[in-house]
Design a protein around this motif. Structure first.
Motif, short mmCIF file in Angstrom:
data_model
loop_
_atom_site.label_atom_id
_atom_site.label_comp_id
_atom_site.label_asym_id
_atom_site.label_seq_id
_atom_site.Cartn_x
_atom_site.Cartn_y
_atom_site.Cartn_z
N LEU A 120 0.83 -1.21 0.00
CA LEU A 120 0.00 0.00 0.00
C LEU A 120 0.86 1.25 0.00
CD1 LEU A 120 -2.71 1.53 0.32
CD2 LEU A 120 -2.45 1.24 2.80
N ALA A 121 1.88 1.27 0.86
CA ALA A 121 2.75 2.44 0.94
C ALA A 121 3.48 2.68 -0.38
CB ALA A 121 3.76 2.25 2.08
N GLY A 122 3.99 1.62 -0.98
CA GLY A 122 4.67 1.75 -2.26
C GLY A 122 3.74 2.20 -3.36
N PHE A 123 2.53 1.65 -3.36
CA PHE A 123 1.54 2.01 -4.37
C PHE A 123 1.19 3.49 -4.30
CE2 PHE A 123 -3.06 2.33 -5.49
CZ PHE A 123 -2.96 2.00 -6.84
N TYR A 138 2.18 6.99 8.85
CA TYR A 138 0.77 7.30 9.09
C TYR A 138 0.03 6.09 9.65
CZ TYR A 138 -3.79 9.52 8.22
OH TYR A 138 -5.03 10.07 8.36
N TYR A 139 0.20 4.93 8.98
CA TYR A 139 -0.57 3.78 9.44
C TYR A 139 0.05 3.07 10.64
CZ TYR A 139 2.38 0.62 6.50
OH TYR A 139 3.41 -0.08 5.92
N THR A 140 1.27 3.44 11.02
CA THR A 140 1.85 2.89 12.25
C THR A 140 1.63 3.81 13.44
OG1 THR A 140 4.01 3.84 11.63
CG2 THR A 140 3.63 1.51 11.11
N THR A 152 -2.62 -0.99 13.62
CA THR A 152 -1.60 -1.14 12.58
C THR A 152 -1.66 -2.51 11.90
OG1 THR A 152 0.00 -1.84 14.26
CG2 THR A 152 -0.04 0.49 13.70
N ASN A 153 -2.28 -3.50 12.54
CA ASN A 153 -2.44 -4.82 11.91
C ASN A 153 -3.67 -4.88 11.02
OD1 ASN A 153 -0.18 -6.25 13.05
ND2 ASN A 153 -1.27 -6.30 15.00
#
Length: 350
Positions: A120-123, A138-140, A152-153
């Motif tokens: 997701l982050a790379g995309f 952001y998501y962590t 985060t999971n």
């Protein structure tokens, strides 16, 4: 004599004006493609930098005339960061108005299957202005995720395959807000009721659907596969789902899950850990999610791929039955791999 000189000068001025006007209002793009994009990065909104981008990317035939027109129309003072589509055949006036009005070309994020948060982050990092590490941060962030009701999971359980439209320089909270809106649209009261009937929360249903998605591409098998995992889940059995081993090892190319792989240390290893994994192992389709929600009542506890390699599965109730058909599949797979190896060895390099 003086009148002739004045007349000549006026003619020159008129012709020069006509020529400039002709350049301003006729096609001035310098590329053969249907369109190209101009990216103006946040923090780099200066006209000299933008004009240099026009030159470097060979977007227009007359950068100097674009500079003249842009300054006359106050473009440098009105520039905004963003992604702008320069279409083949546009005039300098068209381009100038585009920039002056800040008319961005939206980005369509087409999400089909993502397997990991890193995917997701790379995309997002490839498609948007944001950096992939900013997405990770952001998501962590526990507080940020709690605002959406995820951690985060489970954050991937917020993201559903669909087409999402954004401006290229949209901030992260805008991107995730739209993901969350789609999540709420998917989870209608009817789907929530169906999940409760299966003894699942929306996140659990999505997580199970992600396993089923990775298990089979055969639509007619998915609801039965889901019923097997639900039966195991309700009996307190380990799910023993092969796709979770691939996820735990971060190796999605594996075709056979050997015994040595089953001891990999990971909370996603459903051979070692009871219950569902901590979060989804991919973004499943809505069809697969609905297969889970509508899975039938069965007595099946086991399944294995058919030995004819049709992609279909054989479902069994007892372990002895399962062992028999599993051995048939392993034997067929070994023979098939031997045939392929023999065929490859006979192919001579050119």
């Amino acid at each position: 004599m003086f009148r002739k000189l004045v007349t000549s000068v006026l003619i020159v001025v008129v012709l020069a004006g006509a020529f400039a006007g002709w350049q301003f209002f006729t096609a001035n793009t310098a590329f053969p493609q249907k369109s190209k994009y101009l990216y103006i990065h946040t923090g780099h909104v200066t006209w000299p930098e933008v004009l240099q981008s026009f030159r470097d990317s060979n977007l227009v035939k007359s950068p100097s005339m674009l500079d003249l027109l842009a300054n006359r129309l106050d473009v440098p003072e009105k520039l905004k960061a963003g992604r702008y589509e320069i279409k083949n055949g546009m005039s300098l006036m068209d381009i100038t108005r585009l920039l002056r009005n800040g008319t961005q070309a939206p980005v369509k994020l087409i999400i089909t299957k993502l397997r990991t948060k890193e995917n997701l982050a790379g995309f997002l990092g490839r498609k948007m202005e944001i950096d992939s590490m900013d997405v990770v941060n952001y998501y962590t962030n526990v507080d940020t995720m709690q605002q959406y009701g995820f951690d985060t999971n489970t954050v991937i359980a917020m993201i559903y395959p669909n087409t999402y439209t954004y401006f290229w320089n949209a901030p992260l909270h805008t991107i995730f807000d739209k993901f969350y809106t789609e999540y709420k649209n998917v989870w209608t009261e009817e789907r929530r009721r169906q999940a409760r009937n299966q003894g699942l929360t929306p996140v659990q249903a999505y997580t199970l659907a992600s396993i089923v998605e990775e298990e089979s591409t055969i639509k007619t098998d998915k609801d039965t596969i889901a019923s097997i995992y639900l039966n195991r889940f309700k009996k307190g059995m380990r799910l023993q789902a092969d796709p979770t081993i691939k996820f735990a090892m971060k190796d999605f190319t594996l075709r056979r899950i050997h015994t040595k792989y089953l001891s990999v240390e990971s909370p996603y290893n459903t051979y070692m850990n009871a219950g569902l994994p901590p979060g989804p192992i991919c973004t499943p389709s809505l069809a697969t999610l609905d297969a889970v929600l509508h899975s039938p009542q069965t007595n099946y506890l086991y399944f294995v791929a058919k030995s004819d390699f049709s992609g279909r599965h054989v479902f069994t109730e007892t372990f002895d039955q399962h062992v028999k058909v599993a051995n048939e599949f392993r034997t067929a797979l070994t023979i098939e791999q031997q045939k392929r190896a023999a065929k490859d060895s006979t192919v001579k390099p050119k």
